[in-house]
Design a protein around this motif. Structure first.
Motif, PDB file in Angstrom:
ATOM      1  N   THR A 366     122.610 156.190  28.747  1.00  0.00           N
ATOM      2  CA  THR A 366     121.525 155.462  28.284  1.00  0.00           C
ATOM      3  C   THR A 366     120.709 154.723  29.553  1.00  0.00           C
ATOM      4  OG1 THR A 366     122.274 155.092  26.297  1.00  0.00           O
ATOM      5  CG2 THR A 366     120.365 153.810  27.017  1.00  0.00           C
ATOM      6  N   THR A 367     119.347 155.105  29.630  1.00  0.00           N
ATOM      7  CA  THR A 367     118.250 154.443  30.353  1.00  0.00           C
ATOM      8  C   THR A 367     117.564 153.462  29.792  1.00  0.00           C
ATOM      9  OG1 THR A 367     118.241 156.441  32.124  1.00  0.00           O
ATOM     10  CG2 THR A 367     116.396 154.836  32.061  1.00  0.00           C
ATOM     11  N   ALA A 368     117.456 152.191  30.231  1.00  0.00           N
ATOM     12  CA  ALA A 368     116.736 151.172  29.364  1.00  0.00           C
ATOM     13  C   ALA A 368     115.417 150.643  30.154  1.00  0.00           C
ATOM     14  CB  ALA A 368     117.654 149.869  29.185  1.00  0.00           C
ATOM     15  N   TYR A 369     114.620 150.649  29.117  1.00  0.00           N
ATOM     16  CA  TYR A 369     113.177 150.185  29.868  1.00  0.00           C
ATOM     17  C   TYR A 369     113.070 148.616  29.066  1.00  0.00           C
ATOM     18  CZ  TYR A 369     112.796 154.622  31.860  1.00  0.00           C
ATOM     19  OH  TYR A 369     113.153 155.734  32.534  1.00  0.00           O
ATOM     20  N   LEU A 370     112.757 147.719  29.729  1.00  0.00           N
ATOM     21  CA  LEU A 370     112.565 146.195  29.016  1.00  0.00           C
ATOM     22  C   LEU A 370     111.185 145.738  29.408  1.00  0.00           C
ATOM     23  CD1 LEU A 370     115.598 146.818  29.317  1.00  0.00           C
ATOM     24  CD2 LEU A 370     115.774 144.183  29.752  1.00  0.00           C
ATOM     25  N   CYS A 371     110.410 145.152  28.568  1.00  0.00           N
ATOM     26  CA  CYS A 371     109.260 144.442  28.555  1.00  0.00           C
ATOM     27  C   CYS A 371     109.004 143.264  27.773  1.00  0.00           C
ATOM     28  CB  CYS A 371     108.108 145.144  28.455  1.00  0.00           C
ATOM     29  SG  CYS A 371     106.581 144.669  29.050  1.00  0.00           S
ATOM     30  N   GLY A 372     108.827 142.143  28.296  1.00  0.00           N
ATOM     31  CA  GLY A 372     108.454 140.896  27.347  1.00  0.00           C
ATOM     32  C   GLY A 372     108.545 139.578  28.101  1.00  0.00           C
ATOM     33  N   PRO A 373     108.524 138.510  27.642  1.00  0.00           N
ATOM     34  CA  PRO A 373     108.657 137.181  28.477  1.00  0.00           C
ATOM     35  C   PRO A 373     109.927 137.303  29.315  1.00  0.00           C
ATOM     36  CG  PRO A 373     108.094 136.828  26.250  1.00  0.00           C
ATOM     37  CD  PRO A 373     108.563 138.294  26.190  1.00  0.00           C
ATOM     38  N   LEU A 374     109.589 136.242  30.410  1.00  0.00           N
ATOM     39  CA  LEU A 374     110.936 136.430  31.466  1.00  0.00           C
ATOM     40  C   LEU A 374     112.260 135.912  30.867  1.00  0.00           C
ATOM     41  CD1 LEU A 374     111.652 137.028  34.226  1.00  0.00           C
ATOM     42  CD2 LEU A 374     110.616 134.576  34.888  1.00  0.00           C
ATOM     43  N   PRO A 375     112.291 134.882  29.855  1.00  0.00           N
ATOM     44  CA  PRO A 375     113.496 134.419  29.380  1.00  0.00           C
ATOM     45  C   PRO A 375     114.138 135.543  28.478  1.00  0.00           C
ATOM     46  CG  PRO A 375     111.937 132.510  29.089  1.00  0.00           C
ATOM     47  CD  PRO A 375     111.165 133.759  29.635  1.00  0.00           C
ATOM     48  N   PHE A 376     113.001 136.220  27.966  1.00  0.00           N
ATOM     49  CA  PHE A 376     113.706 137.438  27.233  1.00  0.00           C
ATOM     50  C   PHE A 376     114.298 138.434  28.141  1.00  0.00           C
ATOM     51  CE2 PHE A 376     112.686 141.759  25.759  1.00  0.00           C
ATOM     52  CZ  PHE A 376     113.343 141.422  24.329  1.00  0.00           C
ATOM     53  N   LEU A 377     113.742 138.848  29.071  1.00  0.00           N
ATOM     54  CA  LEU A 377     114.123 139.822  29.920  1.00  0.00           C
ATOM     55  C   LEU A 377     115.428 139.690  30.422  1.00  0.00           C
ATOM     56  CD1 LEU A 377     110.847 140.699  31.949  1.00  0.00           C
ATOM     57  CD2 LEU A 377     112.159 142.086  30.013  1.00  0.00           C
ATOM     58  N   ARG A 378     115.474 138.163  30.894  1.00  0.00           N
ATOM     59  CA  ARG A 378     117.072 137.810  31.379  1.00  0.00           C
ATOM     60  C   ARG A 378     117.915 138.025  30.304  1.00  0.00           C
ATOM     61  NH1 ARG A 378     113.889 133.184  33.805  1.00  0.00           N
ATOM     62  NH2 ARG A 378     114.012 133.425  36.082  1.00  0.00           N
ATOM     63  N   ALA A 379     117.859 137.628  29.139  1.00  0.00           N
ATOM     64  CA  ALA A 379     118.839 137.745  27.925  1.00  0.00           C
ATOM     65  C   ALA A 379     119.089 138.941  27.784  1.00  0.00           C
ATOM     66  CB  ALA A 379     118.335 136.826  26.783  1.00  0.00           C
ATOM     67  N   ALA A 380     118.015 139.902  27.564  1.00  0.00           N
ATOM     68  CA  ALA A 380     118.360 141.358  27.214  1.00  0.00           C
ATOM     69  C   ALA A 380     118.973 142.109  28.355  1.00  0.00           C
ATOM     70  CB  ALA A 380     116.928 142.133  27.144  1.00  0.00           C
ATOM     71  N   ARG A 381     118.846 141.781  29.399  1.00  0.00           N
ATOM     72  CA  ARG A 381     119.403 142.343  30.831  1.00  0.00           C
ATOM     73  C   ARG A 381     120.812 142.096  30.558  1.00  0.00           C
ATOM     74  NH1 ARG A 381     120.521 141.589  36.108  1.00  0.00           N
ATOM     75  NH2 ARG A 381     120.439 143.738  37.404  1.00  0.00           N
ATOM     76  N   SER A 382     121.140 140.722  30.689  1.00  0.00           N
ATOM     77  CA  SER A 382     122.454 140.264  30.423  1.00  0.00           C
ATOM     78  C   SER A 382     123.179 140.766  29.295  1.00  0.00           C
ATOM     79  CB  SER A 382     122.372 138.673  30.256  1.00  0.00           C
ATOM     80  OG  SER A 382     123.892 138.321  30.207  1.00  0.00           O
ATOM     81  N   GLN A 383     122.621 141.101  27.943  1.00  0.00           N
ATOM     82  CA  GLN A 383     123.418 141.615  27.121  1.00  0.00           C
ATOM     83  C   GLN A 383     123.687 143.238  27.350  1.00  0.00           C
ATOM     84  OE1 GLN A 383     121.005 141.219  23.551  1.00  0.00           O
ATOM     85  NE2 GLN A 383     121.091 139.146  23.622  1.00  0.00           N
ATOM     86  N   LEU A 384     122.838 143.916  28.168  1.00  0.00           N
ATOM     87  CA  LEU A 384     122.772 145.237  28.128  1.00  0.00           C
ATOM     88  C   LEU A 384     123.929 145.450  29.483  1.00  0.00           C
ATOM     89  CD1 LEU A 384     119.175 146.735  28.078  1.00  0.00           C
ATOM     90  CD2 LEU A 384     121.247 146.811  26.213  1.00  0.00           C
ATOM     91  N   LEU A 385     124.015 144.382  30.298  1.00  0.00           N
ATOM     92  CA  LEU A 385     125.088 144.601  31.164  1.00  0.00           C
ATOM     93  C   LEU A 385     126.516 144.334  30.762  1.00  0.00           C
ATOM     94  CD1 LEU A 385     123.382 142.581  34.186  1.00  0.00           C
ATOM     95  CD2 LEU A 385     124.090 145.144  34.249  1.00  0.00           C
ATOM     96  N   THR A 386     126.372 143.384  29.769  1.00  0.00           N
ATOM     97  CA  THR A 386     127.678 143.151  29.012  1.00  0.00           C
ATOM     98  C   THR A 386     128.068 144.280  28.302  1.00  0.00           C
ATOM     99  OG1 THR A 386     127.078 140.713  28.987  1.00  0.00           O
ATOM    100  CG2 THR A 386     128.894 141.437  27.292  1.00  0.00           C
TER     101      THR A 386
END
Length: 409
Positions: A366-386
């Motif tokens: 899967t390739t992920a594309y993220l867009c949103g406020p910075l705190p959201f991006l940090r949390a979403a990226r962390s979840q995807l890495l996990t």
């Protein structure tokens, strides 16, 4: 690559410069705008200057670039440089403006650090600046050449306008109380530029005080004859933070003319890919994602597509109906939505509150594309890495100065 002599001096002075960069950059901007007030009026985002986010982004990028040069001389922070170059190209920044920046930036460094800036130290930091500046100039020239090539031959008024092109508003759609989409077509009747799904355009408007302020807005869709971009009315109106979005909401009606740049943006859908795609957004971050989703639907993609969106309520969710319609059109697509405060009493509890990407089943590759406020991006990226996605498979877009990338290169 930084010369060995300069590398020694940069390594020795980086803590002092880095420690004072928060004082240097505001002074730099004050000096720059005192000497060239037209830059604040017609080029720099007055909202970002007022909030200080542009100063933070500049400070972070300079420190990150210098650190990379001395700690990893065999590498270059291409992600950071590419993001800055796309933004500069969309704004119409030219190579002749770089010496102006250098003059006032170095004057600010000397004023803050004083005698610590010896001629040798100044020469070393000058080398850092021009390594970064020349890399950006080369990237920006290449981006402009590509944009011109994909826009078709320019003639008449279009050629005279140069970077900026006049577009007519042929449609206006109120998506939510705070979000409006504009459908625009070139006034000159020429061809549409080539767009990569997920990119943005710069929109330049003349405000009541005579300033020509510029903001970037994601392209949320397109047809054969028109482009669609979407604008959220920003908080802080009246005032510089929301002056352009408020102007567009009030004054950009059907048949109005707007000045747009060609499309730019380094975060866009890999159209050559065949693997699964995950589109993750929050709030107005849905705009580039709906553009990507629309492209996938229009091209009849058979890729596995997963959309995950977070919003406050159903009423604040722009493109809510379009998301469902596009998902239905795709052969292998699913959409997941979280609302912090859903109005529907039957809204599922597992989709209430903050987004939880760990609840999704993500196919391999899967390739992920993220867009949103910075705190959201940090949390979403962390979840995807996990969840096991490699960092190289996670791409993100942040609206405004990127305060994250410069600290993570």
């Amino acid at each position: 690559m930084l010369s060995s002599q300069s590398a020694v001096l940069i390594r020795a002075t980086l803590p002092a410069v880095g420690g004072a960069i928060g004082e240097i950059t505001p002074l730099f901007y004050r000096r720059l705008f005192a000497a060239h007030p037209e830059l604040l009026r017609d080029l720099f985002n007055r909202g970002n200057q007022a909030t200080g986010t542009q100063q933070q982004a500049l400070a972070g990028s300079i420190a990150a670039f210098a650190t990379m040069l001395v700690e990893h001389p065999e590498q270059r922070p291409d992600a950071m440089l590419s993001r800055i170059a796309h933004k500069h190209a969309s704004l119409g920044i030219r190579r002749e403006q770089y010496p102006i920046v250098q003059e006032h930036l170095f004057a600010a460094i000397v004023e803050v650090l004083g005698a610590a800036v010896t001629p040798e130290v100044a020469a070393a930091w000058d080398e850092v600046y021009w390594l970064m500046a020349n890399a950006l100039i080369a990237l920006e020239d290449r981006l402009r050449t590509q944009a011109e090539a994909t826009a078709g031959p320019a003639t008449g008024a279009q050629a005279a306008a140069g970077h900026w092109r006049s577009w007519r508003v042929i449609g206006r759609q109120q998506e939510t109380a705070e979000v409006v989409s504009f459908l625009v077509r070139p006034v000159d009747g020429g061809p549409l530029p080539t767009v990569r799904p997920g990119q943005y355009v710069s929109v330049q408007v003349e405000l009541p005080d005579g300033a020509r302020q510029i903001r970037q807005y994601s392209l949320s869709g397109q047809s054969d004859e028109a482009l669609r971009f979407t604008v959220k009315r920003e908080a802080g109106t009246p005032g510089p933070a929301g002056e352009v979005s408020a102007f567009l909401h009030r004054h950009a009606q059907v048949d109005s003319e707007l000045r747009l740049s060609p499309p730019f943006g380094d975060v866009h859908l890999d159209e050559a890919g065949e693997g699964p795609v995950l589109l993750v957004s929050a709030g107005i971050g849905c705009t580039p994602m709906i553009g990507m989703l629309g492209h996938l639907a229009a091209t009849g993609s058979t890729r596995k597509v997963i959309t995950a969106h977070a919003d406050r309520t159903e009423q604040s969710h722009a493109f809510r109906s379009e998301l469902a319609q596009l998902t239905e059109k795709l052969a292998a697509a699913e959409a997941h939505v979280w609302y912090e405060q859903p109005a529907d009493p039957d809204w599922p509890a597992e989709r209430t509150g903050l987004i939880d990407l760990t609840a999704l089943e993500l196919p391999a590759g899967t390739t992920a594309y993220l867009c949103g406020p910075l705190p959201f991006l940090r949390a979403a990226r962390s979840q995807l890495l996990t969840a096991g996605l490699p960092a190289s498979a996670i791409h993100y877009e942040v609206f405004g100065p990127d305060l994250w990338l410069a600290t993570t290169v």
